[in-house]
Scaffold this motif. Structure first.
Motif, mmCIF file in Angstrom:
data_model
loop_
_atom_site.group_PDB
_atom_site.id
_atom_site.type_symbol
_atom_site.label_atom_id
_atom_site.label_comp_id
_atom_site.label_asym_id
_atom_site.label_seq_id
_atom_site.Cartn_x
_atom_site.Cartn_y
_atom_site.Cartn_z
ATOM 1 N N VAL A 1 1.005 -1.744 -0.512
ATOM 2 C CA VAL A 1 -0.069 -0.174 0.107
ATOM 3 C C VAL A 1 0.791 1.039 0.110
ATOM 4 C CG1 VAL A 1 -2.090 1.064 1.119
ATOM 5 C CG2 VAL A 1 -1.642 -1.261 1.299
ATOM 6 N N PHE A 2 0.614 2.177 -0.595
ATOM 7 C CA PHE A 2 1.513 3.556 -1.100
ATOM 8 C C PHE A 2 0.307 4.314 -1.468
ATOM 9 C CE2 PHE A 2 4.155 0.096 -3.192
ATOM 10 C CZ PHE A 2 4.949 -0.306 -2.566
ATOM 11 N N GLY A 3 -0.442 4.801 0.181
ATOM 12 C CA GLY A 3 -0.838 5.978 0.367
ATOM 13 C C GLY A 3 -2.449 5.449 -0.168
ATOM 14 N N GLU A 4 -2.791 6.713 -1.648
ATOM 15 C CA GLU A 4 -4.133 5.563 -2.312
ATOM 16 C C GLU A 4 -3.678 4.618 -3.709
ATOM 17 O OE1 GLU A 4 -6.867 8.746 -3.358
ATOM 18 O OE2 GLU A 4 -6.642 9.125 -0.583
ATOM 19 N N VAL A 5 -2.720 4.155 -3.531
ATOM 20 C CA VAL A 5 -2.581 2.822 -4.784
ATOM 21 C C VAL A 5 -2.129 1.592 -4.169
ATOM 22 C CG1 VAL A 5 -0.668 2.435 -6.391
ATOM 23 C CG2 VAL A 5 -1.471 5.343 -6.097
ATOM 24 N N VAL A 6 -2.508 0.661 -4.570
ATOM 25 C CA VAL A 6 -2.143 -1.217 -4.175
ATOM 26 C C VAL A 6 -1.372 -1.501 -5.336
ATOM 27 C CG1 VAL A 6 -3.110 -2.399 -2.691
ATOM 28 C CG2 VAL A 6 -4.214 -0.650 -2.241
ATOM 29 N N ILE A 7 -0.768 -2.239 -4.465
ATOM 30 C CA ILE A 7 -0.132 -3.438 -5.881
ATOM 31 C C ILE A 7 -0.732 -4.358 -5.381
ATOM 32 C CG2 ILE A 7 1.931 -4.438 -7.548
ATOM 33 C CD1 ILE A 7 3.116 -1.200 -6.843
ATOM 34 N N VAL A 8 -1.282 -5.399 -6.519
ATOM 35 C CA VAL A 8 -1.098 -6.822 -5.887
ATOM 36 C C VAL A 8 -0.584 -8.057 -5.922
ATOM 37 C CG1 VAL A 8 -3.411 -6.771 -4.604
ATOM 38 C CG2 VAL A 8 -3.736 -7.264 -6.834
ATOM 39 N N ASN A 9 0.097 -8.981 -5.720
ATOM 40 C CA ASN A 9 0.818 -10.286 -6.506
ATOM 41 C C ASN A 9 0.330 -11.150 -5.832
ATOM 42 O OD1 ASN A 9 3.169 -8.385 -8.266
ATOM 43 N ND2 ASN A 9 3.580 -7.756 -6.262
ATOM 44 N N ASN B 1 -0.065 -13.137 -11.165
ATOM 45 C CA ASN B 1 -0.591 -11.643 -11.824
ATOM 46 C C ASN B 1 -0.234 -11.089 -11.027
ATOM 47 O OD1 ASN B 1 -3.721 -12.141 -13.361
ATOM 48 N ND2 ASN B 1 -2.952 -14.268 -12.150
ATOM 49 N N THR B 2 0.101 -9.625 -11.549
ATOM 50 C CA THR B 2 0.393 -8.683 -10.692
ATOM 51 C C THR B 2 -1.107 -7.559 -11.529
ATOM 52 O OG1 THR B 2 2.736 -9.137 -10.757
ATOM 53 C CG2 THR B 2 1.907 -6.484 -10.494
ATOM 54 N N GLY B 3 -1.531 -6.490 -10.020
ATOM 55 C CA GLY B 3 -2.666 -5.414 -10.884
ATOM 56 C C GLY B 3 -2.060 -4.675 -9.902
ATOM 57 N N VAL B 4 -2.222 -3.058 -10.449
ATOM 58 C CA VAL B 4 -2.442 -1.980 -10.067
ATOM 59 C C VAL B 4 -3.260 -1.493 -9.368
ATOM 60 C CG1 VAL B 4 -1.495 -0.020 -9.624
ATOM 61 C CG2 VAL B 4 -0.082 -1.952 -10.342
ATOM 62 N N PHE B 5 -4.119 -0.745 -8.546
ATOM 63 C CA PHE B 5 -5.280 -0.666 -7.715
ATOM 64 C C PHE B 5 -4.858 1.564 -7.452
ATOM 65 C CE2 PHE B 5 -6.068 -4.604 -7.892
ATOM 66 C CZ PHE B 5 -7.276 -4.721 -8.764
ATOM 67 N N VAL B 6 -5.699 2.014 -7.913
ATOM 68 C CA VAL B 6 -5.925 3.305 -6.727
ATOM 69 C C VAL B 6 -7.104 3.763 -6.888
ATOM 70 C CG1 VAL B 6 -6.215 5.115 -9.391
ATOM 71 C CG2 VAL B 6 -4.872 6.093 -7.804
ATOM 72 N N HIS B 7 -7.860 4.890 -5.872
ATOM 73 C CA HIS B 7 -8.118 4.772 -4.715
ATOM 74 C C HIS B 7 -8.999 6.396 -4.711
ATOM 75 C CE1 HIS B 7 -10.848 6.038 -1.684
ATOM 76 N NE2 HIS B 7 -11.692 4.543 -1.375
ATOM 77 N N ARG B 8 -9.802 5.914 -6.138
ATOM 78 C CA ARG B 8 -10.525 7.515 -6.581
ATOM 79 C C ARG B 8 -11.261 7.862 -6.479
ATOM 80 N NH1 ARG B 8 -8.706 7.377 -12.625
ATOM 81 N NH2 ARG B 8 -6.221 7.338 -12.008
ATOM 82 N N ASP B 9 -13.196 8.785 -6.474
ATOM 83 C CA ASP B 9 -13.615 8.742 -6.323
ATOM 84 C C ASP B 9 -14.872 7.627 -5.483
ATOM 85 O OD1 ASP B 9 -13.277 11.328 -8.094
ATOM 86 O OD2 ASP B 9 -13.777 10.295 -9.991
ATOM 87 N N GLY B 10 -13.844 7.531 -4.199
ATOM 88 C CA GLY B 10 -14.609 7.042 -3.504
ATOM 89 C C GLY B 10 -14.732 4.814 -3.782
#
Length: 51
Positions: A3-11, A28-37
């Protein structure tokens, strides 16, 4: 998961099996960002593993 603030990397490794025998495996690797709730995937990679 990192977890990097509002960014999450999953493996993770995704496997499929038939009758108890693993038939396929994917890294699998995914990058998620928390936007607009909500969490949004902004990048995804899946690599097939050769047996």
């Amino acid at each position: 998961m990192k977890v990097f603030g509002e960014v999450v990397i999953v493996n993770f490794t995704l496997t499929s099996a038939t009758e108890g025998m693993v038939t396929d495996r994917f890294y699998n690797t995914g990058v998620f960002v928390h936007r607009d709730g909500r969490w949004q995937a902004i990048n995804w990679n899946a690599t097939a593993v050769k047996h």
